[in-house]
Structure formats: structure tokens, C-alpha cells
Design an enzyme around this catalytic site. Structure first.
Site, mmCIF file in Angstrom:
data_model
loop_
_atom_site.group_PDB
_atom_site.id
_atom_site.type_symbol
_atom_site.label_atom_id
_atom_site.label_comp_id
_atom_site.label_asym_id
_atom_site.label_seq_id
_atom_site.Cartn_x
_atom_site.Cartn_y
_atom_site.Cartn_z
ATOM 1 N N ARG A 58 0.749 -1.311 -0.003
ATOM 2 C CA ARG A 58 0.096 0.026 -0.016
ATOM 3 C C ARG A 58 0.904 1.282 -0.088
ATOM 4 O O ARG A 58 0.291 2.271 -0.079
ATOM 5 C CB ARG A 58 -0.913 -0.018 1.335
ATOM 6 C CG ARG A 58 -1.931 -1.121 0.908
ATOM 7 C CD ARG A 58 -2.920 -1.332 1.955
ATOM 8 N NE ARG A 58 -2.078 -1.949 3.251
ATOM 9 C CZ ARG A 58 -2.450 -2.767 4.065
ATOM 10 N NH1 ARG A 58 -3.734 -3.165 4.168
ATOM 11 N NH2 ARG A 58 -1.569 -2.791 5.181
ATOM 12 N N GLU A 95 8.212 -9.323 16.883
ATOM 13 C CA GLU A 95 7.833 -9.996 18.061
ATOM 14 C C GLU A 95 8.329 -11.346 18.231
ATOM 15 O O GLU A 95 8.838 -11.820 19.174
ATOM 16 C CB GLU A 95 6.268 -9.937 18.497
ATOM 17 C CG GLU A 95 5.921 -10.306 19.854
ATOM 18 C CD GLU A 95 4.503 -10.229 20.128
ATOM 19 O OE1 GLU A 95 4.019 -10.548 21.258
ATOM 20 O OE2 GLU A 95 3.769 -9.675 19.006
#
Length: 172
Positions: A58, A95
Site C-alpha cells: 500500500r 515479536e
């Protein structure tokens, strides 16, 4: 025009508990898309930008439109193996694991002034990796521009050394 009203919110996508902000409804509306691009362009005017860099996918949509509006070049940042020719990569922590971004070798040079443009600032990890990749080429990140920011995820804090602008803010 209220640009927030042009963004469709889909609850429970891609998984339960997520409130997905879908930009396809905004970019399919010519007037809304033009307004969003013009607001980003206005934030970047008088900053002597040489290039707009946009991460896939995007960031390509908004970044190339803003580059066109500013009459500067657009440089894509992609996942490994997607760009032709020699590339430079930057690995960053997630993470649970790592990821990597690439840019074409010699796309930027020392002293180039760059703005990063993307649709969304969330945790800030990917955009921070883009900035580090740009800086590894000797270029300067002058600004980061976003259509939307999920303020509760503190992406701005992770990128506090940069000028960060977002048109719309959401709490998750």
C-alpha cells in the site's frame, strides 16, 4: 471532506478482535484519494525532497501518487527476492522472529533527502526498518507520512527521531 468516512472498517478481520481499516474504499473514490494525496504533498512541500520511498504494497499506492504530485522519483522497498538486479537489505526484529526489507542498490546516494509514505503507522517496526535501510545508503529521512495512525500501538514513539505526520488517527 471527512476522509474517515471514506474508510471501511471491518470488524474481526483478519482475525477476531481486530478492527481492520480498509483503504480500498478511499482510493476508489477519486476525490477522496486526491484529497489524501494532496494533504501528504502539502506536508512535504518546501522540504526539498529528492525521493519518495514506499514499502510494499500500500505504500506503493500512496507513495507513487505523492511522488507524482511533488514531481520527484519513487523508490519501492520490498520483501526479499522481489526487486530486480542487485539489492541492499536490512533485517529487523519482530515479536517472534525477524523479517527483511530490500531496496535496489544505488537507488539512493549520500545526501539524498527522502520521505517515506505509507498507508498506516501501527507499531512502527516496518517503517523504522525502511528508515534504517534508507540511512544505510547515506540518504536522509526527512519525513514519514501516513494516511492513518493507530495511536494506541505507539509507532510514533518507535520513530521519534523522525518527523511523523498522519492524516487520520484511530484508537484500536
Amino acid at each position: 471532506m471527512d476522509l474517515k468516512s471514506k474508510i471501511r472498517v471491518i470488524e474481526g478481520f483478519p482475525k477476531e478482535g481486530i478492527s481492520f481499516k480498509d483503504i480500498t474504499t478511499l482510493i476508489s473514490d477519486g476525490e477522496a484519494f486526491r484529497q489524501a494525496v494532496n494533504l501528504m504533498k502539502k506536508n512535504l512541500e518546501n522540504k526539498n525532497i529528492d525521493y519518495i520511498v514506499g514499502p510494499e504494497a500500500r505504500g506503493f499506492v500512496f507513495g507513487s501518487a505523492v511522488a507524482y504530485a511533488l514531481n520527484v522519483g519513487f523508490i519501492p522497498v520490498r520483501k526479499p527476492g522481489k526487486l530486480p538486479g542487485e539489492t541492499v537489505s536490512f533485517e529487523y526484529s519482530l515479536e517472534y522472529g525477524t523479517d527483511k526489507l530490500e531496496i535496489c542498490k544505488n537507488a539512493l546516494k549520500s545526501g539524498d533527502r527522502v520521505a517515506i509514505v505509507d498507508d498506516l503507522l501501527a507499531t512502527g517496526g516496518t517503517i523504522n526498518a525502511c528508515a534504517k535501510l534508507i540511512e544505510s545508503q547515506g540518504a536522509e529521512v526527512v519525513s514519514m507520512q501516513f494516511l492513518m495512525e493507530l495511536t494506541d500501538l505507539n509507532g510514533r514513539e518507535k520513530n521519534k527521531e523522525y518527523q511523523v505526520d498522519s492524516i487520520l488517527e484511530y484508537n484500536i
